[in-house]
Design a protein around this motif. Sequence first.
Motif, PDB file in Angstrom:
ATOM      1  N   TYR A 134       0.856  -1.188   0.000  1.00  0.00           N
ATOM      2  CA  TYR A 134       0.000   0.000   0.000  1.00  0.00           C
ATOM      3  C   TYR A 134       0.888   1.233   0.000  1.00  0.00           C
ATOM      4  O   TYR A 134       1.887   1.288   0.735  1.00  0.00           O
ATOM      5  CB  TYR A 134      -0.928   0.034   1.224  1.00  0.00           C
ATOM      6  N   TYR A 300      -6.709  -1.763   5.069  1.00  0.00           N
ATOM      7  CA  TYR A 300      -5.493  -0.928   5.060  1.00  0.00           C
ATOM      8  C   TYR A 300      -5.727   0.467   4.491  1.00  0.00           C
ATOM      9  O   TYR A 300      -5.257   1.468   5.039  1.00  0.00           O
ATOM     10  CB  TYR A 300      -4.386  -1.623   4.273  1.00  0.00           C
ATOM     11  N   GLU A 301      -6.436   0.557   3.370  1.00  0.00           N
ATOM     12  CA  GLU A 301      -6.654   1.872   2.762  1.00  0.00           C
ATOM     13  C   GLU A 301      -7.429   2.785   3.700  1.00  0.00           C
ATOM     14  O   GLU A 301      -7.117   3.976   3.826  1.00  0.00           O
ATOM     15  CB  GLU A 301      -7.377   1.727   1.425  1.00  0.00           C
ATOM     16  N   LEU A 304      -5.059   3.978   6.502  1.00  0.00           N
ATOM     17  CA  LEU A 304      -4.152   5.020   6.027  1.00  0.00           C
ATOM     18  C   LEU A 304      -4.891   6.352   5.859  1.00  0.00           C
ATOM     19  O   LEU A 304      -4.372   7.417   6.211  1.00  0.00           O
ATOM     20  CB  LEU A 304      -3.513   4.600   4.702  1.00  0.00           C
ATOM     21  N   ALA A 305      -6.107   6.299   5.333  1.00  0.00           N
ATOM     22  CA  ALA A 305      -6.889   7.522   5.135  1.00  0.00           C
ATOM     23  C   ALA A 305      -7.241   8.166   6.473  1.00  0.00           C
ATOM     24  O   ALA A 305      -7.202   9.406   6.608  1.00  0.00           O
ATOM     25  CB  ALA A 305      -8.157   7.214   4.345  1.00  0.00           C
TER      26      ALA A 305
END
Length: 348
Positions: A134, A300-301, A304-305
Amino acid sequence: MKALVLTEYNHFDLQDVPKPTIRPNEVLVRVQAVGICGSDVHGMDGSSGRRIPPIVMGHEASGIIAEVGSDVRGWATGDRVTFDSTVYILDDWYSRRGQYNLSDGREVVGVSTPDFKRQGAFAEFVAVPQHILYAIPANVSFTQAALVEPVAVALHAVSLTPIQVNDSAVVVGSGMIGLFVIQVLKLAGCGTIIAIDLDDDRLALAKKLGATHTINAGVPDNQQIDLAKQVQDLTHGRGADVSFEVVGAGPTVKMAIDCVRKGATVTLVGNLAQTVEIPLQAVVTRQLRLQGSCAINGEYEAALALISSGRMNVEAILSAEVPLAEGADWFKRLYDKEKGLIKVVLKP
């Protein structure tokens, strides 16, 4: 390259070891930051059976791509990346159903069992397949990115749990994952979030991060008063709508069950004990739903955001950033449960 190697249980050596050779679908990551996970601390003494030496542990990491395999597409040297801890097979039956965390033959970075060994990130370099990579947002540091994995674990646990706006929740255990679960529950709209732990400092941090109430289960007054009754008093006399057990021990599993209302969901995240006893009749007659939450499955995305936007505070649980060469000493301090220590990040 330098690597912190668990050469035998409870003993580490900083060694010169060969740099990993990457496969066609892999990249070589120059590690910039790697967190010491609680599972690593429990694994170092052999109690978990999942860190058979010799092994380079470490699965919460971030870094810079140093090499790319011949089949890698969409990634280049110099890219800032983090990666999932689960190495899964893309064409597995479970992966095709969107449950890669349950895929047959799954491996975990930095873990060694009788079935597999995959070297981890307590080293200058680590090799990982491209499909678990990522990209790190520009405003997220390597240290923050090394904490994405436990945030994603918390997101996965909450995503599995039926929660409505203004629901009440109990979180048993205010360690790193528990503190992230509390933050996610706040984002999910829970109105009452009750943190239970044995450490006043951790409970104070839980309050800072979103818990509306805290209970120290080790205080003599609380031991004399039924914890379930205390939770009921905070939840209209019923008990919590959901609970999360983030320790992995028999007494805390029972606590998570005792503190919920009839028809509630209890999500088990802690994974320390291999077996525990449960109050079967209470579960059946109160129609409770007990479920496990395993690792990460695509969160995961989102993690992270949330970190990038400032809605998830990961620095709050960071205790120290230290050189990899000092890793053995910090492992011992974590193993000895030094007061005030939650998260230690190593810098190779």
